[in-house]
Motif scaffolding. Structure first.
Motif, PDB file in Angstrom:
ATOM      1  N   ALA A   1      46.480 160.944  15.917  1.00  0.00           N
ATOM      2  CA  ALA A   1      47.541 159.960  16.116  1.00  0.00           C
ATOM      3  C   ALA A   1      47.102 158.606  15.574  1.00  0.00           C
ATOM      4  O   ALA A   1      45.994 158.141  15.840  1.00  0.00           O
ATOM      5  N   THR A   2      47.957 158.004  14.819  1.00  0.00           N
ATOM      6  CA  THR A   2      47.654 156.690  14.268  1.00  0.00           C
ATOM      7  C   THR A   2      47.772 155.617  15.346  1.00  0.00           C
ATOM      8  O   THR A   2      48.650 155.668  16.214  1.00  0.00           O
ATOM      9  N   THR A   3      46.869 154.604  15.343  1.00  0.00           N
ATOM     10  CA  THR A   3      46.854 153.519  16.328  1.00  0.00           C
ATOM     11  C   THR A   3      47.610 152.326  15.775  1.00  0.00           C
ATOM     12  O   THR A   3      47.380 151.904  14.634  1.00  0.00           O
ATOM     13  N   LEU A   4      48.520 151.818  16.574  1.00  0.00           N
ATOM     14  CA  LEU A   4      49.285 150.661  16.145  1.00  0.00           C
ATOM     15  C   LEU A   4      48.379 149.425  16.083  1.00  0.00           C
ATOM     16  O   LEU A   4      47.531 149.231  16.961  1.00  0.00           O
ATOM     17  N   PRO A   5      48.515 148.572  15.091  1.00  0.00           N
ATOM     18  CA  PRO A   5      47.674 147.368  14.991  1.00  0.00           C
ATOM     19  C   PRO A   5      48.006 146.380  16.113  1.00  0.00           C
ATOM     20  O   PRO A   5      49.155 146.241  16.536  1.00  0.00           O
ATOM     21  N   GLU A   6      46.952 145.707  16.622  1.00  0.00           N
ATOM     22  CA  GLU A   6      47.129 144.733  17.700  1.00  0.00           C
ATOM     23  C   GLU A   6      47.840 143.497  17.169  1.00  0.00           C
ATOM     24  O   GLU A   6      47.530 142.980  16.096  1.00  0.00           O
ATOM     25  N   ARG A   7      48.819 143.040  17.941  1.00  0.00           N
ATOM     26  CA  ARG A   7      49.591 141.899  17.499  1.00  0.00           C
ATOM     27  C   ARG A   7      48.796 140.594  17.652  1.00  0.00           C
ATOM     28  O   ARG A   7      47.916 140.491  18.503  1.00  0.00           O
ATOM     29  N   ALA A   8      49.162 139.637  16.870  1.00  0.00           N
ATOM     30  CA  ALA A   8      48.458 138.346  16.891  1.00  0.00           C
ATOM     31  C   ALA A   8      48.739 137.597  18.193  1.00  0.00           C
ATOM     32  O   ALA A   8      49.725 137.860  18.898  1.00  0.00           O
ATOM     33  N   LEU A   9      47.819 136.626  18.521  1.00  0.00           N
ATOM     34  CA  LEU A   9      47.935 135.847  19.760  1.00  0.00           C
ATOM     35  C   LEU A   9      49.206 134.999  19.769  1.00  0.00           C
ATOM     36  O   LEU A   9      49.888 134.860  20.791  1.00  0.00           O
ATOM     37  N   GLY A  10      49.532 134.444  18.608  1.00  0.00           N
ATOM     38  CA  GLY A  10      50.737 133.621  18.537  1.00  0.00           C
ATOM     39  C   GLY A  10      51.992 134.423  18.856  1.00  0.00           C
ATOM     40  O   GLY A  10      52.906 133.950  19.539  1.00  0.00           O
TER      41      GLY A  10
ATOM     42  N   SER B   1      55.851 135.970  25.368  1.00  0.00           N
ATOM     43  CA  SER B   1      55.806 135.570  26.781  1.00  0.00           C
ATOM     44  C   SER B   1      56.743 134.404  27.054  1.00  0.00           C
ATOM     45  O   SER B   1      57.438 134.366  28.088  1.00  0.00           O
ATOM     46  N   TRP B   2      56.766 133.409  26.163  1.00  0.00           N
ATOM     47  CA  TRP B   2      57.664 132.260  26.329  1.00  0.00           C
ATOM     48  C   TRP B   2      59.128 132.695  26.302  1.00  0.00           C
ATOM     49  O   TRP B   2      59.944 132.221  27.106  1.00  0.00           O
ATOM     50  N   ASN B   3      59.447 133.600  25.424  1.00  0.00           N
ATOM     51  CA  ASN B   3      60.823 134.099  25.351  1.00  0.00           C
ATOM     52  C   ASN B   3      61.201 134.830  26.636  1.00  0.00           C
ATOM     53  O   ASN B   3      62.320 134.657  27.159  1.00  0.00           O
TER      54      ASN B   3
END
Length: 316
Positions: free
Chosen positions: A244-253, A259-261
């Motif tokens: 299974a391919t691993t999804l890339p981790e999203r950036a902090l921004g 979270s703000w949304n």
């Protein structure tokens, strides 16, 4: 002297030839009754020579009796054997290491086998525990079906492999015979139309001719479709990625923005709900005032009664 000798031996030679013919005829009839091929017994040299003197009819009969079984066996040997016309379909499921690489390899293999790629569907994973999948449908010449399946099976681990065949020989023969009959009917109607004089007759023949031609077109299309299905076999390939391919981790921004949304959405939802509650309270405020007044009146009456009881006791 020679004339006397020939005159003496000619009746005896003729009788020998007749006897030999009768024996061969009886042998042939016996062989026909038992179901075996007739065996010709050899004639003596004298009988053969006498038969030549008497006439060539008996020799021709013997030659025909000898060559008839041979010709029958030769005709059977030369008779063409009809081959079954099969529509073959194959399904293959593989577990591979790389879906994209397998798709490229299979596409190159199809081009090499002079086939066609009919459809391709690839699904990327959206969860970490799921792998990429793909489905391909192709067709290859029937003579290269087995070799194509073997080559594709080498790309990974075979989980399922099926092959089905449908015999359409009778359909092809029936459609071909019907097509020939319709073509003959078409030619006959064309000749009738040439001889037809009155306009109603011409119109009637023209309507029948259009119906016949429509049937010819339908049968011709069916024959072409069946022959195409016989000539090319269909392969349905299902590919599944082993790892299974691993999804890339999203950036902090992006995480902070998400979270703000979510927070602003929650605040907005809470404010909206409070406003809705205020509107409901305003709408039901008369009933609330009545209930509040009734409750206050009841409370005051109850309090007054309890306050008057100690006073009456003290006065007593």
């Amino acid at each position: 002297m020679n004339r006397l000798i020939s005159a003496k031996f000619k009746p005896s030679l003729a009788s020998c030839a007749i006897l030999g013919t009768i024996v061969l005829t009886s042998c042939a009839s016996a062989a026909d009754k038992t179901g075996q091929a007739p065996m010709s017994a050899p004639l003596p040299q004298e009988a053969a020579e006498s038969s030549a003197d008497v006439g060539g009819g008996s020799n021709m009969a013997l030659d025909t009796a000898k060559t008839a079984p041979i010709q029958g066996r030769a005709a059977k040997a030369q008779a063409p054997v009809s081959r079954s016309q099969l529509v073959k379909k194959a399904e293959l499921a593989l577990r591979v290491n790389s879906i994209d690489k397998s798709i490229r390899t299979v596409s190159q293999l199809i081009q090499k086998q002079q086939g066609d790629l009919l459809s391709l569907e690839s699904n990327k994973p959206y969860q970490q525990n799921s792998g990429q999948t793909a489905t391909m449908q192709m067709r290859v010449p029937q003579a290269k079906l087995e070799s194509s399946l073997d080559s594709i099976a080498q790309l990974g681990t075979v989980e399922r492999r099926t092959l089905t065949a449908e015999d359409v020989s009778n359909q092809l023969v029936d459609n071909a015979a019907r097509l020939r009959n319709f073509r003959k009917q078409e030619s006959t109607l064309l000749k009738i139309m040439e001889r037809a004089g009155s306009i109603p007759n011409v119109l009637q023949v023209s309507n029948e001719l259009s119906q016949v031609r429509q049937s010819i077109e339908q049968l011709d299309a069916q024959l072409k479709s069946l022959r195409n299905q016989v000539a090319y076999s269909t392969i349905t390939l299902s590919l599944e990625e082993a790892i299974a391919t691993t999804l890339p981790e999203r950036a902090l921004g992006l995480q902070v923005q998400e979270s703000w949304n979510q927070a602003t959405y929650s605040v907005g939802a809470l404010t909206t709900n409070l406003l809705k509650l205020g509107i409901w309270l305003i709408a039901y405020s008369p009933y609330l005032l009545l209930l509040t007044g009734a409750a206050w009146f009841g409370y005051t009456r109850f309090h007054q009664r309890h306050s008057q009881l100690p006073e009456t006791r003290n006065s007593d």
